[in-house]
Design an enzyme around this catalytic site. Sequence first.
Site, short mmCIF file in Angstrom:
data_model
loop_
_atom_site.label_atom_id
_atom_site.label_comp_id
_atom_site.label_asym_id
_atom_site.label_seq_id
_atom_site.Cartn_x
_atom_site.Cartn_y
_atom_site.Cartn_z
N LYS A 45 41.20 37.62 15.01
CA LYS A 45 41.77 36.61 14.12
C LYS A 45 41.64 35.22 14.75
O LYS A 45 41.48 34.24 14.03
CB LYS A 45 43.21 36.96 13.74
CG LYS A 45 44.17 37.05 14.91
CD LYS A 45 44.93 35.78 15.15
CE LYS A 45 45.69 35.84 16.45
NZ LYS A 45 46.43 34.62 16.73
N ASN B 70 42.93 26.62 17.82
CA ASN B 70 41.64 27.19 17.45
C ASN B 70 41.06 26.46 16.24
O ASN B 70 39.87 26.18 16.17
CB ASN B 70 41.78 28.68 17.15
CG ASN B 70 42.02 29.49 18.41
OD1 ASN B 70 41.26 29.38 19.37
ND2 ASN B 70 43.08 30.29 18.42
#
Lengths: 362, 362
Positions: free
Chosen positions: A199, A272
């Site tokens: 993820k 991220n």
Amino acid sequence: MSRVAILGAGVMGSALSVPLTRNGHDVRLVGTHLDRQIIDSIKNRGAHPGLDAPLPEAVKAFQLEEAGEAFAGADFVLSGVNSFGVRWAGEQLAQLLPDHALVIAIAKGLAAEEDGELRILPEVLTDAWSEPKRARHPVAAITGPSIAGEVAAARDTCVVFAGRDQAVLDRLAATFRTDTYRVWTSTDLIGCEVCAALKNCYALGVGLAEGVLEAQVGSESPDRMHNYEAALFAQGAAEMRRIVSLLGGDPETVGWLPGVGDMYVTSTGGRNVRVGRLLGTGLHFAEASAKLGDPTLEGAAAITEIGGAIPKLAHRDLMRVEDFPLLRHLYDVIERDQPVAMPWSAFFGGEPDVSLARRDVA
Amino acid sequence: MSRVAILGAGVMGSALSVPLTRNGHDVRLVGTHLDRQIIDSIKNRGAHPGLDAPLPEAVKAFQLEEAGEAFAGADFVLSGVNSFGVRWAGEQLAQLLPDHALVIAIAKGLAAEEDGELRILPEVLTDAWSEPKRARHPVAAITGPSIAGEVAAARDTCVVFAGRDQAVLDRLAATFRTDTYRVWTSTDLIGCEVCAALKNCYALGVGLAEGVLEAQVGSESPDRMHNYEAALFAQGAAEMRRIVSLLGGDPETVGWLPGVGDMYVTSTGGRNVRVGRLLGTGLHFAEASAKLGDPTLEGAAAITEIGGAIPKLAHRDLMRVEDFPLLRHLYDVIERDQPVAMPWSAFFGGEPDVSLARRDVA
């Protein structure tokens, strides 16, 4: 009341002291060699510099050299280091772990061997342990969508404790669970851990969208490219399902908190996504990372590790490279400084060929 | 080049003229009785009031009374009305549809019968058609994450054309597909349509989070409750999978563009999320809807329709009410003015009981 020792005073390890103290446990938070100032801050002011609210007064903070005292008699041990510190933490725990302590870890990632074999981090954590120690302490993992600041603020959070032994998971869940920190369990440790690693990769991918738009319109834009983001989210979910299966996990795990739930939370903000945005504008990874002050980027590390392993696994006939066009493109962008050029037509098993479709029904 | 008639000049029906004209098709955009000013605007200035960029000059706009002229000789017909206009559109198309035209529709919702039976909208669209007409025009549907403004701006968009006849889908896909409007196909019409309806329900649910936080902190907050949102997203995905199966669709459809992809795009913005936020602050649905200027809210309508059908289907032993705690709570909030009190413990098959877990392993 139990005694809980936490190794690693990052935001998540520290935040988890909130539900634990709320349940009346004796919580001992031990900093790594990188956490010295954090521990000083908690000792002096009760505050973690990375969290908005003060930590509960009941939390006892320890510097690393005081770890022996902190771990003495611990019933539960939380490994609170991130994926970059897992091997180090394993070595520390080899010395520190009391005989009957149950262990749970938060690091998210996968470790690739030379031959491309991908290992989950709860296994890597035990590499430095003796065989009897491994048998005594089956390591569980916390997965699912939880941002540390919200856990620290006791905002509603639903997580999954994953491990191989249901009785162990039940004890861990009962120790951490509060009326706002809600815990489900899963014995699909592999599936949950693979989701946790992936993820981060796909959230970084979702982040590209904003940067690509900026590059197109020549400036930051109030607009978004939601359709682009959503297509990447969906392709990420599809690739995740395939990797989970190939590595021996349960593909159903992708469908709830550990998979799409955690990918959702990671895609809507965080480091991220921010590095993804910079890559989307055309920066190379080294430039993007430097611009963000070189933070630890578990997503980029996982892309390098897993993206690099796929061709090796494909060479051994264990995977097909073409089943992972998004992850491979992210690898090319991050590891090979390729420009972002999304391979849309390779997504979802391949977009049907236009000319072929026209000919078929002519 | 084909002739394409679009019924309904809302933002999505109108936006789809962009890929169609880019492919060189003869596009005829017909307003409903509600679209009179939109059509005037397009005729006079080439601009749709709900879209930022002008429509392509090649698009020909027609008022409803000119529909006969617009539909003459059409090879493809796009039903561009939303779920509230499907029956009306079906009646219009019963008169207007040329004999060999292929039909595709964009409305998202499900229609509940008295006994709780849930019908997909491509079927409802044909209720007013003769049996031979139904056989000649199997209705396909556009599903997957696509915000109209981005389609109109030719930003990368990945959608799924769903229908029962693969050859028909291939022809439709070849007609619409461009290098930025990318089309996959699925013969799981039921699964795709059920996802399309449900994603609006759960996106409205995700929207609650911001409002709940506002109510807690007493004002609008720069903070978010990402963990709360992500848990609802995951529970939504899990409930979606179950309903798709129960209604005869393929649960795998939830895992890519039509399911989690579309739910992602809808959860990150739009009217359903905005009304959810207002409900989260404690407003009743009528107040929240009025505050937003009473827009058409497909999410709220779908919650009422599907949430009301579930107990009837459960009564007929076709479902279990307890498998849909989130949808049922959304129904209670919207239809019964109940306060938001998320039934977390009922999520994901039920959170394991704490005391039980403790006793089990004591």
